[in-house]
Design a protein around this motif. Structure first.
Motif, PDB file in Angstrom:
ATOM      1  N   PHE A 208     -60.451 -79.602 -43.885  1.00 42.63           N
ATOM      2  CA  PHE A 208     -59.067 -79.138 -43.740  1.00 42.63           C
ATOM      3  C   PHE A 208     -58.272 -79.445 -45.015  1.00 42.63           C
ATOM      4  CE2 PHE A 208     -54.618 -79.430 -42.710  1.00 42.63           C
ATOM      5  CZ  PHE A 208     -54.403 -78.326 -41.898  1.00 42.63           C
ATOM      6  N   ALA A 209     -58.387 -80.664 -45.512  1.00 44.71           N
ATOM      7  CA  ALA A 209     -57.643 -81.055 -46.711  1.00 44.71           C
ATOM      8  C   ALA A 209     -58.051 -80.215 -47.918  1.00 44.71           C
ATOM      9  CB  ALA A 209     -57.848 -82.541 -46.998  1.00 44.71           C
ATOM     10  N   ASP A 210     -59.331 -79.971 -48.079  1.00 45.19           N
ATOM     11  CA  ASP A 210     -59.799 -79.142 -49.197  1.00 45.19           C
ATOM     12  C   ASP A 210     -59.290 -77.704 -49.082  1.00 45.19           C
ATOM     13  OD1 ASP A 210     -61.141 -81.158 -50.533  1.00 45.19           O
ATOM     14  OD2 ASP A 210     -63.127 -80.602 -49.770  1.00 45.19           O
ATOM     15  N   ALA A 211     -59.176 -77.211 -47.849  1.00 50.09           N
ATOM     16  CA  ALA A 211     -58.719 -75.835 -47.628  1.00 50.09           C
ATOM     17  C   ALA A 211     -57.199 -75.693 -47.748  1.00 50.09           C
ATOM     18  CB  ALA A 211     -59.168 -75.348 -46.253  1.00 50.09           C
ATOM     19  N   HIS A 212     -56.493 -76.810 -47.752  1.00 51.68           N
ATOM     20  CA  HIS A 212     -55.026 -76.801 -47.827  1.00 51.68           C
ATOM     21  C   HIS A 212     -54.574 -77.744 -48.941  1.00 51.68           C
ATOM     22  CE1 HIS A 212     -55.952 -75.507 -43.712  1.00 51.68           C
ATOM     23  NE2 HIS A 212     -54.878 -74.740 -43.850  1.00 51.68           N
TER      24      HIS A 212
ATOM     25  N   LEU B 135     -52.350 -85.761 -43.397  1.00 51.06           N
ATOM     26  CA  LEU B 135     -52.649 -85.140 -42.116  1.00 51.06           C
ATOM     27  C   LEU B 135     -52.938 -86.201 -41.076  1.00 51.06           C
ATOM     28  CD1 LEU B 135     -56.005 -85.024 -41.416  1.00 51.06           C
ATOM     29  CD2 LEU B 135     -55.911 -83.514 -43.368  1.00 51.06           C
TER      30      LEU B 135
ATOM     31  N   GLU C 238     -47.189 -78.402 -38.529  1.00 48.55           N
ATOM     32  CA  GLU C 238     -46.514 -79.351 -39.409  1.00 48.55           C
ATOM     33  C   GLU C 238     -45.672 -80.249 -38.518  1.00 48.55           C
ATOM     34  OE1 GLU C 238     -44.396 -78.119 -42.875  1.00 48.55           O
ATOM     35  OE2 GLU C 238     -45.858 -76.572 -43.336  1.00 48.55           O
TER      36      GLU C 238
ATOM     37  N   ASP D 286     -52.055 -77.939 -50.654  1.00 48.88           N
ATOM     38  CA  ASP D 286     -50.644 -78.313 -50.626  1.00 48.88           C
ATOM     39  C   ASP D 286     -50.341 -79.350 -49.548  1.00 48.88           C
ATOM     40  OD1 ASP D 286     -51.271 -76.426 -48.664  1.00 48.88           O
ATOM     41  OD2 ASP D 286     -49.216 -75.672 -48.553  1.00 48.88           O
ATOM     42  N   CYS D 287     -51.341 -79.754 -48.800  1.00 47.57           N
ATOM     43  CA  CYS D 287     -51.181 -80.741 -47.731  1.00 47.57           C
ATOM     44  C   CYS D 287     -51.030 -82.134 -48.342  1.00 47.57           C
ATOM     45  CB  CYS D 287     -52.411 -80.689 -46.818  1.00 47.57           C
ATOM     46  SG  CYS D 287     -52.447 -81.930 -45.532  1.00 47.57           S
TER      47      CYS D 287
ATOM     48  N   THR E  80     -52.859 -76.537 -34.825  1.00 48.51           N
ATOM     49  CA  THR E  80     -52.395 -77.260 -36.000  1.00 48.51           C
ATOM     50  C   THR E  80     -50.911 -76.938 -36.228  1.00 48.51           C
ATOM     51  OG1 THR E  80     -54.596 -77.128 -36.980  1.00 48.51           O
ATOM     52  CG2 THR E  80     -52.753 -77.561 -38.479  1.00 48.51           C
TER      53      THR E  80
END
Length: 177
Positions: free
Chosen positions: A105-109, A115, A172, A111-112, A170
């Motif tokens: 998830f972090a690699d795909a986002h 999480l 924010e 701008d995150c 998911t």
């Protein structure tokens, strides 16, 4: 190193042992390098000895003082080598695929900034603190008055636990647990 898992411990030896057993399985399942770091805030319950005996491959930082939760975690962050860092409570059991999923998830986002994950208790029941809103005076008042319980899907009355958001999607959120 892709992921550093930092576990701050203080006098919860038996919980810590279960956390480390589960974390080791998640590390073995992961397709990237991980490190496990235990920072002990001067426990007196044999935690340090248990980690040294049962988990000699885990990095252990045994403090001779207890500077508190934030300072203990910051100490772990200073020695971590991972591209990503996970602060994991010592009473948490992660699933085998947890690390793999959070890093994907972090690699795909990119701008995150951080999480959190969907948390469940030992019976598999969703824990509402998995997603939290900012506890402003109004939000806190509605929670204390029980309005969040009366109107669990209300954005106005249940902003504390963001009950109007799906627990299975998911989102924010304002506060990570």
């Amino acid at each position: 190193m892709k992921l550093s898992v930092i576990i701050l411990n203080y006098n919860v030896q038996h919980f810590l042992e279960q956390t480390l057993l589960a974390a080791q399985k998640a590390v073995e399942f992961a397709s990237f390098p991980c490190e496990l770091i235990v920072v002990d805030n001067n426990s007196s319950d044999g935690s340090v000895e248990m980690v040294r005996r049962r988990f000699p491959e885990i990095s252990l930082m045994a403090r001779t003082d207890n500077p508190g939760f934030a300072a203990g975690n910051n100490y772990g962050l200073k020695i971590a080598n991972g591209e990503y860092c996970l602060l994991l409570n010592p009473d948490t059991v992660v699933a085998e695929d947890t690390f793999e999923k959070i890093i994907a998830f972090a690699d795909a986002h990119p701008d995150c900034g951080g999480l959190g994950v969907k948390m469940v208790d030992g019976q598999g029941v969703f824990l509402p603190e998995s997603k939290r809103g900012l506890p402003t005076p109004k939000v806190s008042l509605f929670k204390m008055l029980g309005l969040s319980r009366l109107f669990p899907k209300s954005e106005t009355f249940n902003h504390y636990h963001l009950g109007y958001l799906s627990k299975d999607e998911t989102h924010e959120v304002e506060i990570l647990s």
